[in-house]
Write a protein that holds these residues in place. Sequence first.
Motif, short mmCIF file in Angstrom:
data_model
loop_
_atom_site.label_atom_id
_atom_site.label_comp_id
_atom_site.label_asym_id
_atom_site.label_seq_id
_atom_site.Cartn_x
_atom_site.Cartn_y
_atom_site.Cartn_z
N UNK A 171 -9.84 5.09 5.25
CA UNK A 171 -10.66 3.83 4.59
C UNK A 171 -10.09 2.77 4.55
N UNK A 172 -8.98 2.67 4.00
CA UNK A 172 -8.10 1.39 3.95
C UNK A 172 -7.81 0.73 5.28
N UNK A 173 -7.59 1.34 6.23
CA UNK A 173 -7.46 0.99 7.76
C UNK A 173 -8.74 0.21 8.23
N UNK A 174 -9.74 0.53 7.87
CA UNK A 174 -10.91 -0.26 8.06
C UNK A 174 -11.23 -1.51 7.40
N UNK A 175 -10.47 -1.56 6.22
CA UNK A 175 -10.61 -3.07 5.48
C UNK A 175 -9.99 -4.25 6.34
N UNK A 176 -10.81 -5.31 6.68
CA UNK A 176 -10.27 -6.14 7.60
C UNK A 176 -9.06 -6.94 6.97
N UNK A 177 -8.90 -7.20 5.80
CA UNK A 177 -7.70 -7.90 5.38
C UNK A 177 -6.41 -7.01 5.42
N UNK A 178 -6.64 -5.69 5.56
CA UNK A 178 -5.46 -4.68 5.67
C UNK A 178 -5.03 -4.30 7.08
N UNK A 179 -5.95 -4.19 7.72
CA UNK A 179 -5.56 -3.16 9.07
C UNK A 179 -4.66 -4.06 10.06
N UNK A 180 -4.75 -5.17 10.10
CA UNK A 180 -3.86 -6.07 10.95
C UNK A 180 -2.31 -6.04 10.31
N UNK A 181 -1.99 -5.77 9.38
CA UNK A 181 -0.91 -5.95 8.80
C UNK A 181 -0.33 -4.43 8.22
N UNK A 182 -1.07 -3.43 8.77
CA UNK A 182 -0.75 -2.21 8.17
C UNK A 182 0.73 -1.75 8.46
N UNK A 183 1.20 -1.03 7.29
CA UNK A 183 2.70 -0.61 7.36
C UNK A 183 2.84 0.42 6.55
N UNK A 184 4.05 1.33 6.78
CA UNK A 184 4.18 2.22 5.83
C UNK A 184 4.17 1.96 4.36
N UNK A 185 4.59 0.73 3.98
CA UNK A 185 4.67 0.18 2.58
C UNK A 185 3.30 -0.09 1.97
N UNK A 186 2.33 -0.69 2.82
CA UNK A 186 1.01 -0.74 2.56
C UNK A 186 0.39 0.73 2.55
N UNK A 187 0.69 1.40 3.40
CA UNK A 187 0.36 3.17 3.03
C UNK A 187 0.65 3.63 1.58
N UNK A 188 1.93 3.55 1.38
CA UNK A 188 2.68 3.87 0.10
C UNK A 188 1.91 3.31 -0.94
N UNK A 189 1.42 1.83 -1.07
CA UNK A 189 0.90 1.25 -2.00
C UNK A 189 -0.69 1.89 -2.29
N UNK A 190 -1.38 2.00 -1.29
CA UNK A 190 -2.67 2.28 -1.17
C UNK A 190 -2.62 3.85 -1.79
N UNK A 191 -1.81 4.71 -1.16
CA UNK A 191 -1.72 6.12 -1.72
C UNK A 191 -1.38 6.52 -3.14
N UNK A 192 -0.84 5.38 -3.56
CA UNK A 192 -0.24 5.39 -5.05
C UNK A 192 -1.25 5.57 -6.09
N UNK A 193 -2.50 4.88 -5.30
CA UNK A 193 -3.95 4.88 -6.04
C UNK A 193 -4.74 6.27 -6.30
N UNK A 194 -4.39 7.20 -5.67
CA UNK A 194 -5.00 8.26 -5.56
C UNK A 194 -4.57 9.31 -6.59
N UNK A 195 -5.69 9.90 -7.23
CA UNK A 195 -5.46 10.86 -8.18
C UNK A 195 -6.40 12.13 -7.91
N UNK A 196 -6.16 13.40 -8.51
CA UNK A 196 -7.19 14.31 -8.20
C UNK A 196 -6.65 15.19 -7.45
#
Length: 301
Positions: A171-196
Amino acid sequence: MSQSPQQPEQLTVPVPGGELAVLRWPATVPGTPTVVAVHGITANGLAWFEVARRLAGRATLLAPDLRGRGASRALGGPYGLTRHADDVAALITTLGLGPTVVVGHSMGAWITALTAVRHPGLVSRVVLVDGAITFPLPEGLREEDVLAAVLGPALARLSMTFPDRAAYRAFWRQHPAFNADWSDDIDAYTQRDLIGTEPELRSSCVLEAVQTDGAQVLLDEDAATAVHRLPCPGELLWAERGLLDEPQALYDDKRIATAGLDRARVVAELVPDTNHYSILWGPAGAEAVVRRLLGSGPAAG
């Protein structure tokens, strides 16, 4: 891919209603300053990962998860920008930081300005990153429609569930402001948001908190005027492109002038080659923020 910053420590500080979760990247040299960093409306404290990496131990960086987000999700209302500003003040007071530099991104910039106005003895200087200046809503538009248009996918995800972590990553990798800069750190930041639990993972952001805070970003007079009432030095950095990496940015020289910002009191600088998000984690953006935090010159030449 850039080297990851050291893993931040995690601590909590007491605030009305419970405890505020805080990430801490410690300085490596005694006597260096402390910076408090305030994230945006649907973000979390790990958004500051690249700023922390580039500080390289030259300052201690404290980044709370705001009330109703991340590890502070269970901290209930009332929400609102004033409540967040008072939470930031409580963090500074509890940790005995004294007057400190506070930096805020997006909604966090409004909170930062409000913290300085409401608690002038606790804030020595503010750095406002692509936020804090309010413009009137176009006539006939409702705040919820404007929020949906401006925030796009970042807001839409709050009503979604995801079967697994890979689906949230996609989902986040489709975001036009995220995809070009995607990294392990951005991945960790977005994954920190998940619950459940799978197959019903969801964002940690409490919808009521986002709706309340978003309406105040757009409409609250105290929030709108805070940047014009700062009791301390202030600096504004703004991105060249928008929230979806579109050419239309939130700010430009003309809009800032129309808003009546006194640029003799609040130094304002464009950060080229950045969008609303990469101004935090892209090389040009993060380096500009770090220079401002350390007081070592303008963001852009």
